[in-house]
Design a protein around this motif. Sequence first.
Motif, mmCIF file in Angstrom:
data_model
loop_
_atom_site.group_PDB
_atom_site.id
_atom_site.type_symbol
_atom_site.label_atom_id
_atom_site.label_comp_id
_atom_site.label_asym_id
_atom_site.label_seq_id
_atom_site.Cartn_x
_atom_site.Cartn_y
_atom_site.Cartn_z
ATOM 1 N N GLY A 27 97.956 13.866 34.298
ATOM 2 C CA GLY A 27 97.912 12.849 33.003
ATOM 3 C C GLY A 27 98.433 13.044 31.954
ATOM 4 O O GLY A 27 99.436 12.334 30.827
ATOM 5 N N HIS A 28 98.733 14.810 31.468
ATOM 6 C CA HIS A 28 99.016 15.521 30.162
ATOM 7 C C HIS A 28 100.108 14.563 29.514
ATOM 8 O O HIS A 28 101.060 14.278 28.499
ATOM 9 C CB HIS A 28 99.018 16.374 30.254
ATOM 10 C CG HIS A 28 97.404 16.156 29.971
ATOM 11 N ND1 HIS A 28 97.014 17.903 29.951
ATOM 12 C CD2 HIS A 28 96.424 16.486 30.478
ATOM 13 C CE1 HIS A 28 95.204 18.702 29.973
ATOM 14 N NE2 HIS A 28 95.486 16.695 30.215
ATOM 15 N N ARG A 29 101.225 14.570 30.640
ATOM 16 C CA ARG A 29 102.774 14.754 30.310
ATOM 17 C C ARG A 29 103.036 13.351 30.238
ATOM 18 O O ARG A 29 103.792 12.510 29.342
ATOM 19 C CB ARG A 29 103.541 14.992 31.475
ATOM 20 C CG ARG A 29 105.396 14.514 31.881
ATOM 21 C CD ARG A 29 105.921 15.939 30.914
ATOM 22 N NE ARG A 29 106.480 16.000 30.044
ATOM 23 C CZ ARG A 29 108.256 16.329 30.255
ATOM 24 N NH1 ARG A 29 107.887 17.046 31.208
ATOM 25 N NH2 ARG A 29 109.031 15.877 29.793
ATOM 26 N N LEU A 30 102.571 11.988 30.132
ATOM 27 C CA LEU A 30 102.818 11.105 30.104
ATOM 28 C C LEU A 30 102.288 11.226 29.147
ATOM 29 O O LEU A 30 102.897 10.044 28.062
ATOM 30 C CB LEU A 30 101.963 10.242 31.527
ATOM 31 C CG LEU A 30 101.870 8.843 31.585
ATOM 32 C CD1 LEU A 30 102.854 8.652 31.958
ATOM 33 C CD2 LEU A 30 100.542 8.197 32.701
ATOM 34 N N PHE A 31 101.373 11.475 28.803
ATOM 35 C CA PHE A 31 101.099 11.548 26.502
ATOM 36 C C PHE A 31 101.806 12.169 25.748
ATOM 37 O O PHE A 31 102.588 11.343 24.832
ATOM 38 C CB PHE A 31 99.663 12.117 26.652
ATOM 39 C CG PHE A 31 98.625 11.930 25.362
ATOM 40 C CD1 PHE A 31 98.162 10.182 25.502
ATOM 41 C CD2 PHE A 31 99.056 13.009 24.170
ATOM 42 C CE1 PHE A 31 98.000 11.050 23.385
ATOM 43 C CE2 PHE A 31 99.090 13.082 23.391
ATOM 44 C CZ PHE A 31 97.841 11.888 22.667
ATOM 45 N N ASP A 32 102.156 13.246 26.836
ATOM 46 C CA ASP A 32 102.858 13.942 25.679
ATOM 47 C C ASP A 32 104.618 13.668 25.475
ATOM 48 O O ASP A 32 105.137 13.236 24.641
ATOM 49 C CB ASP A 32 102.874 14.746 26.566
ATOM 50 C CG ASP A 32 102.281 16.161 26.585
ATOM 51 O OD1 ASP A 32 101.310 16.326 26.202
ATOM 52 O OD2 ASP A 32 102.306 17.275 26.950
ATOM 53 N N ASN A 33 104.755 12.667 26.912
ATOM 54 C CA ASN A 33 106.368 12.264 26.643
ATOM 55 C C ASN A 33 106.273 10.551 26.039
ATOM 56 O O ASN A 33 106.697 10.582 24.501
ATOM 57 C CB ASN A 33 106.271 10.802 28.302
ATOM 58 C CG ASN A 33 106.804 12.382 28.842
ATOM 59 O OD1 ASN A 33 107.207 13.295 28.334
ATOM 60 N ND2 ASN A 33 106.962 12.171 30.214
ATOM 61 N N ALA A 34 104.699 10.021 25.907
ATOM 62 C CA ALA A 34 104.689 8.551 25.254
ATOM 63 C C ALA A 34 104.546 8.950 23.357
ATOM 64 O O ALA A 34 105.347 8.083 22.584
ATOM 65 C CB ALA A 34 103.415 8.464 25.126
#
Length: 864
Positions: free
Chosen positions: A850-857
């Motif tokens: 899930g980390h990439r989702l957060f980073d993109n956000a």
Amino acid sequence: MNSTQEMKTTTAFLVLICSALCLQSQVSTPSEFLGYELGDRFTRHHRVVDYAKSLAAGSDRAIWEPYGRTSEFRELGVLVVTSEANQARLEALRLANMARAEGKGLPTDDPGVAFVWLSYNVHGNEAVCTEAALRSMHALVTGQDAGDGDVAAWLDNTVVIMDPCVNPDGRDRYVAFQDRTSGLTPNVNPGTVEHDEPWPGGRSNHYMFDMNRDWAWQTQVETQGRVTAYRRWLPQVHVDFHEQGVNSPYYFAPAAEPYHKIISPWQRKCQEHIGANNARWFDARGALYFTREVFDLFYPAYGDTWPLYNGAIGMTYEQGGSSRAGRAITTALGDTLTLAYRILNHHESGMSTVEESARRHKELIGQFAEYYSKNVSAPFGEHAGYVFPAGQDASKMAELLRILDANGIVYGKAPAVSSVQAYDYVSGRTSKRTVRAGDLLIDAHQPHGGILQVLMDPDPELSDSMTYDITAWALPHAMGLQAMALEARVKVSAEWTEAPQSKQASGAQRPYGWVLPGSGADAIRGLASMLAEGVTVRRADTGFALDGKVFSAGDFVITLRNNETVADLAGAVARAGVASHAAPVAVTSGRVTSGYDFGSSHYDAIQAPRIATVAGEGVSSLSAGEIWHHFENKLRYPINRVGALGDLDLDNLDVVVLPSGWYRMDDGDRNDLAAWVRGGGQLVAVGGACSAFSGQEGWGLNRYAEGERADIQAEEDRIQEAADERNAHDNAAQGLDPLPFAAQGRDRLRYDLPGAIFRAALDDTHPLADGYGSEYMTLRTSGRRFAALEDGNVAVLPPDDQGRPFSGHAGEMSIPGQKGSLVAGVHNMGRGSVVYLVDNPLFRAFWKSGHRLFDNAVFLGPSM
Ligand SMILES: [Zn+2]
């Protein structure tokens, strides 16, 4: 004898006497050492360590072994206590114990000494634990204060390893609060300030992580040190000391259902034996306790389950008290619960456990060796091995290997196998599959196969649905990697070596600029590292080709232009390559052979965003901690943490991250935020923070879409009717009323969604989905649901898969609402946007996927 001689003799005699006396007096009682009686006040951590070291210095029965430092630089360590004779051969005993865990059975020359590990105060504000450890350390070292127990006899065949404080940062936070708020005489009135610990409380560590959820993932520095030390000794018994509510009595093993199926009949039985001895000690003075309720054995990262999955008898002990109890408090029954009484209970359960373990040391050792042999010869479960196909994301693979290593799991390279029956983690189906030479292979036949099988379990089977934690965690989903579980054994063909990967920039010597691939799981880490160095980076919104190479949408373009003031641009780009596990490519021109030239508006410039988050009352400390930890330890990018929503200096911020929480926002607060977003701000709401905007005009988020609520209710009614019919039938058979009172608590579980994995559909053309394909396995940890957005959906649970989890448990009444609900979406407002991350992508820092989702956000706002 002349006077000089006489003096010499007398001096020698005095020295002799003194050294004998001093040796005795070097082992002080805790109260002599600390200057107060145990229970009169709480002890600061450095004094606990000093005391443990004084015992080690003053006695041949004990040594102090440091194993690390906390984030706040407090010392972590264990006191290893055993007989003098065992101390003299301690390293040999340790090695002999490690030999038991090689899976070759019990060696014939086994010395017959068992290992018991006692862990205190993993939850910092359950502060009696460490006080009890002080008393128990003294008792074991001196043999005094152990009831009618014969400590010397115990220590002949047992080594006791005591970790007096697993979480010193959290505990000292609590102790400082106690020292500050309580007076000379403790006030027993529960309504007073000394019984009301301020945010975030001392339960968690520095980064506000619950370390009793971290044993398997080891994301925290304390856990990393402790598990490394633990695995150096591998005890047969592990006790995790805790506290529960003020009005509860004492809890000890055996634990409640559900148990994970891997827990052996022997492990179950031995908990009973130890529990029975605890009961004997407690009965002798009429103390109240309970067993077999509340505390289950399932989720693998607790201080009882993780040791169980590593062959030990892992147990949780809970004293009534906790944060609220202070030094003394009035209970609901009107009794006074004192710290001294809480100390006594934990002290006695500790002594009793050592006593029973010593009594059963041969059985413990034999069963322990047997456990490891069985892992090697006949692993638990239906899968004989696991394969992660080669060529997957380097960052995710690195994280996978870190977790495997941290759990002592071995792996290697697979040989080519043209056809093997295997379960596929992505499709959820079993079929004939091909293993390619060089894939990562984990043979289940290995000593640490127990924890391996639990961590890879595609769908852990619950023996009872009454659990209070997540029910699915399979590593391939947590990492976002493709994998298969093999039905037949394949042996490792070669040692694992990582594919050589150039992180150096390739291409032109005097470049026009560079392209850094944007598709990797850690690509935003690379971006963040460049932004932190003041580099202006552009994100391509379409693919392009240049210098004979093809690049993708989402790749990052760094040009010399606009970066004239960066002192070491090439170095910054190279460092970003390392941070993101990707190699930057130098390019010779801004004119592409296909796609758009670099000067085009198809490359949004990203400049270092000024980011803030809220960490204070009303915010989930766990979520605030995950965000803080992620920025500091993963992204290594500065974040401003403020205590309250009202403290946000919106005029000077580009991004605001709201952790999960219970925000009391009024219209004024929301209007301020809305104006800031419309002016170009990027608001990221995590988990429960989404609720603050649900149903509010202009924010685009609602619990239900038009007409959806009626459909969901109709389906809930159908399920209820079927359940009623089933119950009526069952109850009639047993002659019971429709829903007996005793069943009502359990009935509520049907609405629960404690944590399960769902398959979400992604719009992979949206920047929020950069780095993902068209699917994402999301970990949903609550029944909270929101309707798909009218625009800007990026991830939703598909409406056509019945709303059931892909893996894990969801109460039947929680299921109808999940279909078609929002996982992640973007609502544009003016020049800015709001990102709703309904399922917390940073959960316990272990859901790497899930980390990439957060980073993109956080970082790709300009492209949204
Ligand atoms: Zn606890």
